[in-house]
Design an enzyme around this catalytic site. Sequence first.
Site, mmCIF file in Angstrom:
data_model
loop_
_atom_site.group_PDB
_atom_site.id
_atom_site.type_symbol
_atom_site.label_atom_id
_atom_site.label_comp_id
_atom_site.label_asym_id
_atom_site.label_seq_id
_atom_site.Cartn_x
_atom_site.Cartn_y
_atom_site.Cartn_z
ATOM 1 N N GLU A 107 0.441 5.219 -1.773
ATOM 2 C CA GLU A 107 0.241 6.303 -1.392
ATOM 3 C C GLU A 107 1.412 7.423 -1.666
ATOM 4 O O GLU A 107 1.005 8.689 -1.900
ATOM 5 C CB GLU A 107 0.279 6.035 0.215
ATOM 6 C CG GLU A 107 -0.984 5.234 0.897
ATOM 7 C CD GLU A 107 -0.739 5.199 2.275
ATOM 8 O OE1 GLU A 107 -1.721 5.581 2.820
ATOM 9 O OE2 GLU A 107 0.321 4.918 2.912
ATOM 10 N N LEU A 108 2.598 6.855 -1.470
ATOM 11 C CA LEU A 108 3.817 7.946 -1.865
ATOM 12 C C LEU A 108 3.886 8.433 -3.195
ATOM 13 O O LEU A 108 3.797 9.580 -3.372
ATOM 14 C CB LEU A 108 4.996 7.425 -1.563
ATOM 15 C CG LEU A 108 5.147 6.985 0.110
ATOM 16 C CD1 LEU A 108 6.445 6.426 0.220
ATOM 17 C CD2 LEU A 108 4.824 8.107 1.063
ATOM 18 N N VAL B 19 0.956 -1.046 0.079
ATOM 19 C CA VAL B 19 0.007 0.004 0.050
ATOM 20 C C VAL B 19 0.985 1.120 -0.064
ATOM 21 O O VAL B 19 0.556 2.275 -0.491
ATOM 22 C CB VAL B 19 -0.944 -0.049 1.256
ATOM 23 C CG1 VAL B 19 -1.618 1.508 1.335
ATOM 24 C CG2 VAL B 19 -1.792 -1.150 1.154
ATOM 25 N N CYS B 20 2.073 1.029 0.733
ATOM 26 C CA CYS B 20 2.880 2.386 0.836
ATOM 27 C C CYS B 20 3.338 2.978 -0.407
ATOM 28 O O CYS B 20 3.358 4.370 -0.695
ATOM 29 C CB CYS B 20 4.145 1.902 1.750
ATOM 30 S SG CYS B 20 3.725 1.475 3.338
ATOM 31 N N PRO B 21 3.817 2.278 -1.487
ATOM 32 C CA PRO B 21 4.247 2.738 -2.685
ATOM 33 C C PRO B 21 3.243 3.576 -3.252
ATOM 34 O O PRO B 21 3.248 4.561 -4.146
ATOM 35 C CB PRO B 21 4.887 1.704 -3.373
ATOM 36 C CG PRO B 21 4.446 0.554 -2.942
ATOM 37 C CD PRO B 21 3.946 0.685 -1.543
#
Length: 189
Positions: free
Chosen positions: A52-53, A48-50
Amino acid sequence: MSLIGKEVLSFNASAYHSGTGQFIEVSDENLKGQWSIVCFYPADFTFVCPTELEDLQNQYDELKKLGVEVYSVSTDTHFTHKAWHDHSDAISKLRYVMVGDPSQKISRNFEVLDEESGLAQRGTFIVDPDGIVQAAEINADGIGRDASTLVGKVKAAQYVRNNPGEVCPAKWQEGSETLKPSLDLVGKI
């Protein structure tokens, strides 16, 4: 306890400035004199992190026009941030600062550290030029954030700062009416 209205606590950290390709030092002092968004996420090389970034990068130009600098933070090191930047299609697009927090001090300062996992939760903070937290959002690990909402929140925070005595109602858009809290408004909205 809420961080709203409180000054960001002191910190020093190494970071990877993906816009310049350089390692830099970042502290709480960098959050003063300008508007800042501090975006915590659990870990590099995840799922999920990439997304969002990259979504935050898609809003970066608009945020810069508003005088906002963006800092992403995880408990990874600045070296790991660079390696991720060099190997991920999504992360290679980033032009903002990626702060390493292996000591977990910054995550603790912003009250987003999951002590059991040692990772930061998905926390987003809008910090004013005085280093005071004006907005905060924290999501569970599986719930990705929508960076487009930050533009409106920053505009509202800037309007309220520049127009004492006025507040922005729900779904406020730049140029629309605000409210002036007073006894005359009580019970009439």
